[in-house]
Scaffold this active site. Sequence first.
Site, PDB file in Angstrom:
ATOM      1  N   VAL A 337       0.709  -1.161   0.035  1.00 15.18           N
ATOM      2  CA  VAL A 337       0.073   0.012   0.102  1.00 15.18           C
ATOM      3  C   VAL A 337       0.837   1.396   0.039  1.00 15.18           C
ATOM      4  CG1 VAL A 337      -0.353   0.121   2.406  1.00 15.18           C
ATOM      5  CG2 VAL A 337      -2.029   1.148   0.893  1.00 15.18           C
ATOM      6  N   ASP A 414      -7.252  -1.549   5.408  1.00 16.49           N
ATOM      7  CA  ASP A 414      -7.362  -2.517   6.415  1.00 16.49           C
ATOM      8  C   ASP A 414      -6.227  -3.583   6.753  1.00 16.49           C
ATOM      9  OD1 ASP A 414      -8.100  -5.557   5.415  1.00 16.49           O
ATOM     10  OD2 ASP A 414      -9.139  -3.792   3.922  1.00 16.49           O
ATOM     11  N   GLY A 556      -5.820  -6.716   0.357  1.00 11.37           N
ATOM     12  CA  GLY A 556      -6.118  -5.674   1.481  1.00 11.37           C
ATOM     13  C   GLY A 556      -5.320  -4.459   1.559  1.00 11.37           C
ATOM     14  N   GLU A 557      -5.213  -3.999   2.662  1.00  8.68           N
ATOM     15  CA  GLU A 557      -4.284  -2.887   2.976  1.00  8.68           C
ATOM     16  C   GLU A 557      -4.985  -1.602   2.346  1.00  8.68           C
ATOM     17  OE1 GLU A 557      -0.358  -3.498   1.576  1.00  8.68           O
ATOM     18  OE2 GLU A 557      -0.061  -5.374   2.849  1.00  8.68           O
ATOM     19  N   GLY A 558      -5.774  -1.807   1.446  1.00  9.73           N
ATOM     20  CA  GLY A 558      -6.249  -0.283   0.579  1.00  9.73           C
ATOM     21  C   GLY A 558      -5.535  -0.441  -0.788  1.00  9.73           C
TER      22      GLY A 558
END
Length: 590
Positions: A337, A414, A556-558
């Site tokens: 990210v 997230d 995830g992570e954005g």
Amino acid sequence: MIMYTTSPTPRLTLMAEGYPQEQRDAVYKVIAERRDVRQGFRPGPVPPEVLGRVLAAAHQAPSVGFSQPWDFIVITDRARRERIAALAGRHRDAFAADLPAARARAFDRLKIESILDTPVNIVVSCDRTRGGRHTLGRATQPRTADFSSVLAVANLWLAARAEGLGVGWVSFFDERELAAELGLPAHVAVIAYLCVGYVDAFAPEPELQSAGWARRRPLSWAVHAEEFGRRAMPGEEPVDPLADVLAAIAPPDAEAMAAARERQDRMTKPRGSLGALEDVSVRLAGLAGRCPPPLPEPACVAVFAADHGVHAQGVTPWPQEVTAQMVANFLAGGAVVNAFAAQAGAEVTVVDIGVAADLEPVPGLLPRKIARGTADFTAGPAMTRDQAVAAVTAGAEIARDLVAAGNRCLITGDMGIANTTASAALICAFTGADPADATGRGTGIDAATYAQKIDVVCRGLDRHHPDPADPVGVLAAFGGFEHAALAGFILGAAALRVPVILDGVIAGAAALAAAALAPDAIAACFAGHRSAEPGHAVTLSYLGLRPLVDLGLRLGEGTGAVLALPLVQSAARALRDVATFDSAGVADKH
Ligand SMILES: Cc1cc2nc3c(=O)[nH]c(=O)nc-3n(C[C@H](O)[C@H](O)[C@H](O)COP(=O)(O)O)c2cc1C
């Protein structure tokens, strides 16, 4: 009217009503009209008597134990100011080099010091040892020495305004480097570096606000009654912050949307040729309530991190400690990210909303821990209703603070080992999907673990009998703290009518909760991508959101949302910048 009265100790006390209205007005006027000034200085000198009055005002500031820890170093020598300006210049450049692209562009337009443009510079210092060890109050709170010198600055700033003198505070210094240039002894600290001179005008609002860098927070956000978090203006009932956010969420502006559609049709391109981006631009206009809408930059991705009790059910091969380890990685700039955000020009903020570890305070980390992870939802509710509300509220406040800090686009991120299991349960609870359709393989699991994961979701649903009409109850039953906080983050963005780009299945599950709390919140949501998790497709079609990127990501992570940022920004820019057939003199299709 002034009255004299005798106090119990035989001494005269001066009893006074407030000042006459006119004088009171003058006090409030000078407070309201004091500005940090960085441009428009007149080169002429400041007469010594005026400077003396201003310094006398500073010298009347309150101070801890009446220690008067300040000194004032008045600098006019050009050569010295040039050396000091060079010191500030180095730190300005270092700060600029660290900014995400959109912020760097905005920063480049800002003037942050007027060391050479002003005839006089004043350094306010602090002797933290003055008066010895029994200085009243400072013994328990050493920082109060510095606070006292800051109050001297405040007095100086107000008096200067009344004299028509502009003051600009410069803090782009290594404190000891500057102290050495000024010959300050080791026990004396620099508190403020002020550039002072006459100006033609004082700006009506902070320059950083007019430049769009940051906004003033409403007073009601800052006033708490009795306890932190219990927001109430004097004489008013406490407000429920979540109810406040929900009440502010309204449908998109139909007129602005119609104007955007109409403009898209007049732009120098075949009608509809920008495909889904035309819808994005129309939705941005509807959200902003104007056409064209503002460009969604700067952007900030908030990575909400938390741990999950359901991890104990063996739903993932990854140990729980990875959540905290990845938080450290985000903060060190080493995760995917961070790379994507650097490329897209977005800032990364990490929120500890419930990591099962103590995290060191570092810049870029917002410590908002509700608890050290949730409970196992197969054994009982993951969290209490109060915890769910606290997490939703924290998410909304983070959105609000990031917008006040100047962001025009928010991005969900997230991190939480086992959070795809909680997401699957939330998605089933809100959409009625079958656990076999909504549960995915997360980070990659074998067939046995996958079967176990579906079983865990089924057991959770059987245990809690979730009611989708009670979103807080659903979040409390299954949620991660990051889901609840992300729901609040989405609601916060929607309340402020700022676009929020959703990442994958975790953000999707949170958006379902947000939509259940306020259906109009979805007007602020842009689906960044479609994740490989099957529950995400279920969620997007339930919410009626079209993903902008579909690359089979499942990190995830954005990450997926950050990839979509340039698409959302391009949609807005096209609507704003592209010429129309009539303006460009291009013939339209018959
Ligand atoms: C402690 C402190 C340090 C500041 N440092 C800088 C600075 O280095 N450069 C700058 O341009 N403004 C600086 N400012 C000014 C703020 O940007 C300014 O006060 C703020 O934007 C609010 O605007 P106003 O003072 O006009 O109300 C500083 C202000 C304070 C209180």
